[in-house]
Scaffold this motif. Structure first.
Motif, PDB file in Angstrom:
ATOM      1  N   GLN A  16       9.084  17.909 -80.051  1.00  0.00           N
ATOM      2  CA  GLN A  16       8.094  16.825 -80.054  1.00  0.00           C
ATOM      3  C   GLN A  16       8.677  15.515 -79.521  1.00  0.00           C
ATOM      4  O   GLN A  16       8.574  14.470 -80.159  1.00  0.00           O
ATOM      5  N   SER A  19       5.748  12.780 -74.360  1.00  0.00           N
ATOM      6  CA  SER A  19       4.447  12.100 -74.442  1.00  0.00           C
ATOM      7  C   SER A  19       3.458  12.893 -73.594  1.00  0.00           C
ATOM      8  O   SER A  19       3.819  13.432 -72.544  1.00  0.00           O
ATOM      9  N   ASN A  20       2.220  12.939 -74.032  1.00  0.00           N
ATOM     10  CA  ASN A  20       1.133  13.643 -73.350  1.00  0.00           C
ATOM     11  C   ASN A  20       1.503  15.070 -72.924  1.00  0.00           C
ATOM     12  O   ASN A  20       1.366  15.420 -71.744  1.00  0.00           O
ATOM     13  N   GLY A  40       5.267  16.964 -69.631  1.00  0.00           N
ATOM     14  CA  GLY A  40       4.942  15.650 -70.178  1.00  0.00           C
ATOM     15  C   GLY A  40       5.949  14.633 -69.683  1.00  0.00           C
ATOM     16  O   GLY A  40       6.629  14.866 -68.676  1.00  0.00           O
ATOM     17  N   THR A  41       6.063  13.528 -70.396  1.00  0.00           N
ATOM     18  CA  THR A  41       7.024  12.499 -69.981  1.00  0.00           C
ATOM     19  C   THR A  41       7.849  12.052 -71.182  1.00  0.00           C
ATOM     20  O   THR A  41       7.425  12.159 -72.336  1.00  0.00           O
ATOM     21  N   ILE A  42       9.060  11.568 -70.866  1.00  0.00           N
ATOM     22  CA  ILE A  42       9.890  10.900 -71.871  1.00  0.00           C
ATOM     23  C   ILE A  42      10.194   9.524 -71.310  1.00  0.00           C
ATOM     24  O   ILE A  42      10.861   9.412 -70.274  1.00  0.00           O
ATOM     25  N   ASN A  43       9.680   8.503 -71.958  1.00  0.00           N
ATOM     26  CA  ASN A  43       9.800   7.124 -71.465  1.00  0.00           C
ATOM     27  C   ASN A  43       9.464   7.025 -69.970  1.00  0.00           C
ATOM     28  O   ASN A  43      10.213   6.426 -69.188  1.00  0.00           O
TER      29      ASN A  43
END
Ligand code: ADE
Length: 274
Positions: A16, A19-20, A40-43
């Motif tokens: 987890q 993001s998205n 998804g993305t991380i920062n």
């Protein structure tokens, strides 16, 4: 912009950290990967996450379809791959709860499919004699070490692991022989992921989370309860490291390194003469 593949090992099946997240089902010429992948993305950095043993952790180390996992990440266009793996320690100074960034591995697995170039897929013709040195991408490995330092996480910047076939843990005799070889770690999944990534020309490095002292010490003997207990106590470190290193990875222009590795991979293939 760089796209980062993340392979989560035991205890990090669904960390987890994205993001998205969007679930993507991928099929490959080598069969199905361990699970749907999460994009998804991380920062703000594009990432693709894959649970090595499946999100329910129902695939044992010897049955993981490593080729499909790596091919799935490749087909989603990842530029680099970072991974995590739970490990036992073979040396007193390598302590449970610490992270290790391995620089090599001794392969004691048997029967795992460890090349894409076995004639089963027309897209991978010929025989590939990939170099196993360096086993891990040094630039990526050093970024992980830098992250650990900056996050003040207790770690070892070097050391090699013995990858056993499993699913059983080692005997005391085996554990002591591995110690005498100078290995720091023992685990079941360090092979053949790193080699398959090399065949695809993708920079790859892994972080080992030490969960136990295997069985060579009189006082403690590895069990799955011990592995999971130590893992849960320390999983936050692995997550923080992933998040921090993704930002560092995105600060690097990987174009020349990826081009160099793709060329090395291409040059390792012998195509039969007509
Ligand atoms: N994974 C975690 N601890 C291990 C051990 N002692 N042997 C093999 N794999 C492991």
């Amino acid at each position: 912009m760089v796209k980062v593949g993340i392979i989560g090992g035991t205890g990090l099946e669904d960390p987890q950290i994205l993001s998205n997240p969007k679930s993507v089902v991928v099929e490959t010429p080598y069969g199905s990967p361990s699970d749907a992948l999460l994009e998804g993305t991380i920062n703000g950095v594009d990432c693709v996450l894959l649970a090595r043993h499946g999100r329910k952790h129902d695939i044992m180390p010897g049955n993981v379809n490593y080729r499909a996992n790596l091919w799935a990440l490749y087909s989603l266009g990842v530029d680099v791959i970072i991974a995590s793996t739970a490990c036992g320690s073979l040396q007193e100074h390598v302590k449970p709860g610490q992270l290790v960034f391995p620089d090599s591995v001794f392969d004691r697995t048997n029967g795992r499919k460890s090349t894409f170039f076995d004639g089963s897929h027309a897209g991978a013709p010929g025989v590939c004699h990939i170099q196993s040195y360096p086993t891990y991408n040094e630039q990526l490995r050093q970024l992980m070490v830098t992250s650990a330092k900056s996050l003040d996480i207790d770690h070892h910047a070097n050391g090699f692991g013995v990858c056993i076939e499993g699913p059983r843990f080692s005997t005391v005799a085996e554990s002591n022989v591995f110690r005498s070889w100078g290995a720091s770690l023992v685990n079941m999944t360090m092979m053949p992921e790193c080699i398959l990534a090399k065949e695809l020309g993708i920079p790859y490095a892994t972080m080992a989370l030490v969960t136990d002292y295997d069985c060579w010490k009189e006082t403690t003997h590895v069990s799955i309860d011990l592995v999971m207990e130590t893992f849960h106590e320390n999983v936050g470190k692995a997550k923080r490291l992933f998040i921090d290193v993704v930002a560092r990875i995105s600060d690097v222009d990987w174009t020349p390194e990826v081009a160099r590795m793709k060329k090395e991979a291409r040059d390792s293939i012998m195509i039969p003469a007509d």
